[in-house]
Design a protein around this motif. Sequence first.
Motif, PDB file in Angstrom:
ATOM      1  N   LEU A   1       0.827  -1.209   0.000  1.00 49.66           N
ATOM      2  CA  LEU A   1       0.000   0.000   0.000  1.00 49.66           C
ATOM      3  C   LEU A   1       0.862   1.260   0.000  1.00 49.66           C
ATOM      4  CD1 LEU A   1      -2.816   1.264   0.109  1.00 49.66           C
ATOM      5  CD2 LEU A   1      -2.693   1.122   2.593  1.00 49.66           C
ATOM      6  N   LEU A   2       2.010   1.219   0.655  1.00 49.39           N
ATOM      7  CA  LEU A   2       2.909   2.377   0.661  1.00 49.39           C
ATOM      8  C   LEU A   2       3.417   2.672  -0.746  1.00 49.39           C
ATOM      9  CD1 LEU A   2       4.467   4.526   2.244  1.00 49.39           C
ATOM     10  CD2 LEU A   2       6.278   2.841   2.560  1.00 49.39           C
ATOM     11  N   GLY A   3       3.765   1.631  -1.475  1.00 50.69           N
ATOM     12  CA  GLY A   3       4.197   1.825  -2.856  1.00 50.69           C
ATOM     13  C   GLY A   3       3.088   2.384  -3.723  1.00 50.69           C
ATOM     14  N   TRP A   4       1.890   1.869  -3.539  1.00 51.21           N
ATOM     15  CA  TRP A   4       0.744   2.365  -4.307  1.00 51.21           C
ATOM     16  C   TRP A   4       0.459   3.818  -3.967  1.00 51.21           C
ATOM     17  CZ3 TRP A   4      -2.614  -2.362  -2.685  1.00 51.21           C
ATOM     18  CH2 TRP A   4      -2.134  -3.504  -3.311  1.00 51.21           C
ATOM     19  N   MET A   5       0.623   4.179  -2.681  1.00 50.23           N
ATOM     20  CA  MET A   5       0.390   5.562  -2.270  1.00 50.23           C
ATOM     21  C   MET A   5       1.413   6.498  -2.908  1.00 50.23           C
ATOM     22  SD  MET A   5      -0.573   4.914   1.724  1.00 50.23           S
ATOM     23  CE  MET A   5      -0.849   6.610   2.168  1.00 50.23           C
ATOM     24  N   LEU A   6       2.661   6.046  -3.018  1.00 50.73           N
ATOM     25  CA  LEU A   6       3.683   6.878  -3.661  1.00 50.73           C
ATOM     26  C   LEU A   6       3.387   7.069  -5.148  1.00 50.73           C
ATOM     27  CD1 LEU A   6       6.922   5.496  -1.963  1.00 50.73           C
ATOM     28  CD2 LEU A   6       5.813   7.696  -1.572  1.00 50.73           C
ATOM     29  N   ILE A   7       2.929   6.008  -5.807  1.00 44.40           N
ATOM     30  CA  ILE A   7       2.561   6.129  -7.224  1.00 44.40           C
ATOM     31  C   ILE A   7       1.403   7.123  -7.376  1.00 44.40           C
ATOM     32  CG2 ILE A   7       1.558   4.899  -9.184  1.00 44.40           C
ATOM     33  CD1 ILE A   7       3.115   2.411  -8.183  1.00 44.40           C
ATOM     34  N   ALA A   8       0.389   6.999  -6.503  1.00 40.51           N
ATOM     35  CA  ALA A   8      -0.765   7.903  -6.566  1.00 40.51           C
ATOM     36  C   ALA A   8      -0.346   9.343  -6.261  1.00 40.51           C
ATOM     37  CB  ALA A   8      -1.843   7.443  -5.591  1.00 40.51           C
ATOM     38  N   PHE A   9       0.628   9.517  -5.377  1.00 41.30           N
ATOM     39  CA  PHE A   9       1.117  10.857  -5.042  1.00 41.30           C
ATOM     40  C   PHE A   9       1.774  11.510  -6.255  1.00 41.30           C
ATOM     41  CE2 PHE A   9       4.419  13.700  -3.296  1.00 41.30           C
ATOM     42  CZ  PHE A   9       3.601  14.572  -2.602  1.00 41.30           C
ATOM     43  N   VAL A  10       2.572  10.745  -6.981  1.00 36.28           N
ATOM     44  CA  VAL A  10       3.235  11.280  -8.180  1.00 36.28           C
ATOM     45  C   VAL A  10       2.196  11.613  -9.254  1.00 36.28           C
ATOM     46  CG1 VAL A  10       4.817  10.690 -10.060  1.00 36.28           C
ATOM     47  CG2 VAL A  10       5.420  10.122  -7.706  1.00 36.28           C
ATOM     48  N   VAL A  11       1.228  10.722  -9.450  1.00 32.60           N
ATOM     49  CA  VAL A  11       0.168  10.970 -10.445  1.00 32.60           C
ATOM     50  C   VAL A  11      -0.626  12.217 -10.064  1.00 32.60           C
ATOM     51  CG1 VAL A  11      -2.003  10.052 -11.381  1.00 32.60           C
ATOM     52  CG2 VAL A  11      -0.001   8.573 -11.187  1.00 32.60           C
ATOM     53  N   THR A  12      -0.955  12.340  -8.782  1.00 29.69           N
ATOM     54  CA  THR A  12      -1.705  13.508  -8.318  1.00 29.69           C
ATOM     55  C   THR A  12      -0.898  14.792  -8.503  1.00 29.69           C
ATOM     56  OG1 THR A  12      -2.837  12.135  -6.699  1.00 29.69           O
ATOM     57  CG2 THR A  12      -2.937  14.498  -6.359  1.00 29.69           C
ATOM     58  N   GLY A  13       0.396  14.721  -8.240  1.00 29.20           N
ATOM     59  CA  GLY A  13       1.250  15.896  -8.445  1.00 29.20           C
ATOM     60  C   GLY A  13       1.259  16.346  -9.889  1.00 29.20           C
ATOM     61  N   CYS A  14       1.333  15.383 -10.804  1.00 31.17           N
ATOM     62  CA  CYS A  14       1.292  15.727 -12.241  1.00 31.17           C
ATOM     63  C   CYS A  14      -0.059  16.329 -12.613  1.00 31.17           C
ATOM     64  CB  CYS A  14       1.562  14.480 -13.081  1.00 31.17           C
ATOM     65  SG  CYS A  14       3.234  13.842 -12.902  1.00 31.17           S
ATOM     66  N   LEU A  15      -1.136  15.743 -12.112  1.00 29.07           N
ATOM     67  CA  LEU A  15      -2.469  16.272 -12.407  1.00 29.07           C
ATOM     68  C   LEU A  15      -2.657  17.671 -11.835  1.00 29.07           C
ATOM     69  CD1 LEU A  15      -4.714  13.121 -11.880  1.00 29.07           C
ATOM     70  CD2 LEU A  15      -4.260  14.313 -14.024  1.00 29.07           C
ATOM     71  N   ARG A  16      -2.154  17.902 -10.627  1.00 26.22           N
ATOM     72  CA  ARG A  16      -2.278  19.229 -10.022  1.00 26.22           C
ATOM     73  C   ARG A  16      -1.531  20.274 -10.839  1.00 26.22           C
ATOM     74  NH1 ARG A  16      -0.507  18.916  -3.983  1.00 26.22           N
ATOM     75  NH2 ARG A  16      -0.787  21.151  -4.246  1.00 26.22           N
ATOM     76  N   PHE A  17      -0.353  19.908 -11.343  1.00 22.22           N
ATOM     77  CA  PHE A  17       0.429  20.834 -12.165  1.00 22.22           C
ATOM     78  C   PHE A  17      -0.335  21.181 -13.438  1.00 22.22           C
ATOM     79  CE2 PHE A  17       3.492  21.528 -15.597  1.00 22.22           C
ATOM     80  CZ  PHE A  17       4.134  22.658 -15.107  1.00 22.22           C
ATOM     81  N   VAL A  18      -0.859  20.159 -14.101  1.00 25.16           N
ATOM     82  CA  VAL A  18      -1.596  20.390 -15.353  1.00 25.16           C
ATOM     83  C   VAL A  18      -2.850  21.219 -15.100  1.00 25.16           C
ATOM     84  CG1 VAL A  18      -2.916  19.236 -17.165  1.00 25.16           C
ATOM     85  CG2 VAL A  18      -0.685  18.347 -16.503  1.00 25.16           C
ATOM     86  N   LEU A  19      -3.599  20.883 -14.051  1.00 25.84           N
ATOM     87  CA  LEU A  19      -4.821  21.628 -13.752  1.00 25.84           C
ATOM     88  C   LEU A  19      -4.524  23.070 -13.367  1.00 25.84           C
ATOM     89  CD1 LEU A  19      -6.885  18.935 -11.799  1.00 25.84           C
ATOM     90  CD2 LEU A  19      -7.223  19.719 -14.147  1.00 25.84           C
ATOM     91  N   GLY A  20      -3.411  23.272 -12.672  1.00 24.03           N
ATOM     92  CA  GLY A  20      -3.021  24.632 -12.318  1.00 24.03           C
ATOM     93  C   GLY A  20      -2.648  25.461 -13.539  1.00 24.03           C
TER      94      GLY A  20
END
Length: 83
Positions: A29-48
């Motif tokens: 789950l920790l690995g999955w959370m890190l993957i989701a964190f990176v994906v969310t960071g990319c999405l936040r950058f694009v949305l911003g």
Amino acid sequence: MWPQQEKPEEKETPMSGEIDVYGVFIPSLLGWMLIAFVVTGCLRFVLGRLGFYKLVWHRSLFNLALYVIALGGTVSLIHWLQS
């Protein structure tokens, strides 16, 4: 007494409870959370950059919901790839 009924064969999927990193067991789950964190960071950058956050009432709640959706998608994708 009663004739034994054969159980239908169940498809076994490999258990993915922990990841071994140089002898240290890390919950998957920790690995999955890190993957989701990176994906969310990319999405936040694009949305911003697109100016989407001007339409959002509460940016922090939206980012949390975006992270939860990304985590759920990551877990679902990995589960689908393992089966």
